[in-house]
Design a protein around this motif. Structure first.
Motif, PDB file in Angstrom:
ATOM      1  N   MET A   1       0.826  -1.190   0.000  1.00 42.81           N
ATOM      2  CA  MET A   1       0.000   0.000   0.000  1.00 42.81           C
ATOM      3  C   MET A   1       0.869   1.252   0.000  1.00 42.81           C
ATOM      4  SD  MET A   1      -3.439   0.266   0.588  1.00 42.81           S
ATOM      5  CE  MET A   1      -4.616   1.450   1.025  1.00 42.81           C
ATOM      6  N   GLY A   2       2.050   1.151   0.604  1.00 45.39           N
ATOM      7  CA  GLY A   2       2.922   2.307   0.675  1.00 45.39           C
ATOM      8  C   GLY A   2       3.325   2.816  -0.694  1.00 45.39           C
ATOM      9  N   LEU A   3       3.669   1.887  -1.583  1.00 43.15           N
ATOM     10  CA  LEU A   3       4.083   2.283  -2.927  1.00 43.15           C
ATOM     11  C   LEU A   3       2.940   2.981  -3.663  1.00 43.15           C
ATOM     12  CD1 LEU A   3       6.140   2.299  -5.226  1.00 43.15           C
ATOM     13  CD2 LEU A   3       5.301   0.047  -5.874  1.00 43.15           C
ATOM     14  N   LEU A   4       1.748   2.450  -3.539  1.00 47.72           N
ATOM     15  CA  LEU A   4       0.592   3.059  -4.195  1.00 47.72           C
ATOM     16  C   LEU A   4       0.344   4.468  -3.668  1.00 47.72           C
ATOM     17  CD1 LEU A   4      -1.764   2.806  -6.163  1.00 47.72           C
ATOM     18  CD2 LEU A   4      -3.090   1.798  -4.312  1.00 47.72           C
ATOM     19  N   ASP A   5       0.435   4.631  -2.348  1.00 48.34           N
ATOM     20  CA  ASP A   5       0.243   5.958  -1.766  1.00 48.34           C
ATOM     21  C   ASP A   5       1.311   6.930  -2.254  1.00 48.34           C
ATOM     22  OD1 ASP A   5      -2.076   5.497  -0.332  1.00 48.34           O
ATOM     23  OD2 ASP A   5      -1.016   4.819   1.453  1.00 48.34           O
ATOM     24  N   LYS A   6       2.548   6.451  -2.353  1.00 45.20           N
ATOM     25  CA  LYS A   6       3.610   7.332  -2.837  1.00 45.20           C
ATOM     26  C   LYS A   6       3.339   7.770  -4.280  1.00 45.20           C
ATOM     27  CE  LYS A   6       7.326   4.924  -1.928  1.00 45.20           C
ATOM     28  NZ  LYS A   6       8.670   4.446  -1.594  1.00 45.20           N
ATOM     29  N   LEU A   7       2.921   6.822  -5.111  1.00 45.66           N
ATOM     30  CA  LEU A   7       2.655   7.153  -6.514  1.00 45.66           C
ATOM     31  C   LEU A   7       1.464   8.100  -6.653  1.00 45.66           C
ATOM     32  CD1 LEU A   7       3.222   3.681  -8.191  1.00 45.66           C
ATOM     33  CD2 LEU A   7       4.716   5.683  -8.296  1.00 45.66           C
ATOM     34  N   LEU A   8       0.395   7.804  -5.913  1.00 43.42           N
ATOM     35  CA  LEU A   8      -0.774   8.684  -5.972  1.00 43.42           C
ATOM     36  C   LEU A   8      -0.437  10.073  -5.438  1.00 43.42           C
ATOM     37  CD1 LEU A   8      -3.574   6.213  -4.805  1.00 43.42           C
ATOM     38  CD2 LEU A   8      -3.206   7.123  -7.107  1.00 43.42           C
ATOM     39  N   GLY A   9       0.363  10.113  -4.391  1.00 43.14           N
ATOM     40  CA  GLY A   9       0.781  11.397  -3.832  1.00 43.14           C
ATOM     41  C   GLY A   9       1.578  12.219  -4.828  1.00 43.14           C
ATOM     42  N   ARG A  10       2.488  11.547  -5.532  1.00 46.99           N
ATOM     43  CA  ARG A  10       3.271  12.261  -6.547  1.00 46.99           C
ATOM     44  C   ARG A  10       2.369  12.804  -7.642  1.00 46.99           C
ATOM     45  NH1 ARG A  10       8.237   8.136  -7.083  1.00 46.99           N
ATOM     46  NH2 ARG A  10       9.194   8.657  -5.087  1.00 46.99           N
ATOM     47  N   GLY A  11       1.379  11.994  -8.025  1.00 45.14           N
ATOM     48  CA  GLY A  11       0.442  12.450  -9.052  1.00 45.14           C
ATOM     49  C   GLY A  11      -0.352  13.667  -8.603  1.00 45.14           C
ATOM     50  N   LYS A  12      -0.799  13.659  -7.363  1.00 44.70           N
ATOM     51  CA  LYS A  12      -1.542  14.807  -6.837  1.00 44.70           C
ATOM     52  C   LYS A  12      -0.651  16.041  -6.755  1.00 44.70           C
ATOM     53  CE  LYS A  12      -4.970  12.348  -4.066  1.00 44.70           C
ATOM     54  NZ  LYS A  12      -5.450  12.070  -2.708  1.00 44.70           N
ATOM     55  N   LYS A  13       0.601  15.832  -6.336  1.00 47.20           N
ATOM     56  CA  LYS A  13       1.525  16.967  -6.270  1.00 47.20           C
ATOM     57  C   LYS A  13       1.707  17.577  -7.653  1.00 47.20           C
ATOM     58  CE  LYS A  13       5.490  16.194  -4.458  1.00 47.20           C
ATOM     59  NZ  LYS A  13       6.711  15.703  -3.805  1.00 47.20           N
ATOM     60  N   ALA A  14       1.904  16.711  -8.644  1.00 49.71           N
ATOM     61  CA  ALA A  14       2.107  17.184 -10.009  1.00 49.71           C
ATOM     62  C   ALA A  14       0.859  17.899 -10.520  1.00 49.71           C
ATOM     63  CB  ALA A  14       2.478  16.027 -10.923  1.00 49.71           C
ATOM     64  N   ALA A  15      -0.302  17.321 -10.248  1.00 48.67           N
ATOM     65  CA  ALA A  15      -1.551  17.955 -10.678  1.00 48.67           C
ATOM     66  C   ALA A  15      -1.728  19.300  -9.991  1.00 48.67           C
ATOM     67  CB  ALA A  15      -2.733  17.037 -10.373  1.00 48.67           C
ATOM     68  N   GLY A  16      -1.389  19.366  -8.713  1.00 50.23           N
ATOM     69  CA  GLY A  16      -1.478  20.630  -7.992  1.00 50.23           C
ATOM     70  C   GLY A  16      -0.562  21.682  -8.581  1.00 50.23           C
TER      71      GLY A  16
END
Length: 65
Positions: A1-16
């Motif tokens: 789950m950690g890897l998925l959260d890291k990837l989703l977090g990076r995506g949100k940061k980029a979108a932001g």
């Protein structure tokens, strides 16, 4: 789950960053940090289990001597 959260977090940061939404960027950064923390916790749990296994094996070997 950690890897998925890291990837989703990076995506949100980029979108932001792209849309200029600082709250989305902050949410993504927090999610990425949470994912990294989960990964570190899992690594520590694995190490602790290995240590328990080694201790049990040493006790077994000592009892057999």
């Amino acid at each position: 789950m950690g890897l998925l959260d890291k990837l989703l977090g990076r995506g949100k940061k980029a979108a932001g960053d792209v849309v200029g939404d600082s709250s989305l960027r902050q949410e993504g950064a927090a999610q990425e940090r949470a994912g990294a923390a989960e990964d570190r916790a899992a690594q520590h749990e694995e190490l602790a289990q290995e240590q328990r296994n080694q201790a049990a094996q040493a006790r077994t070997e000592q009892e057999q001597s």
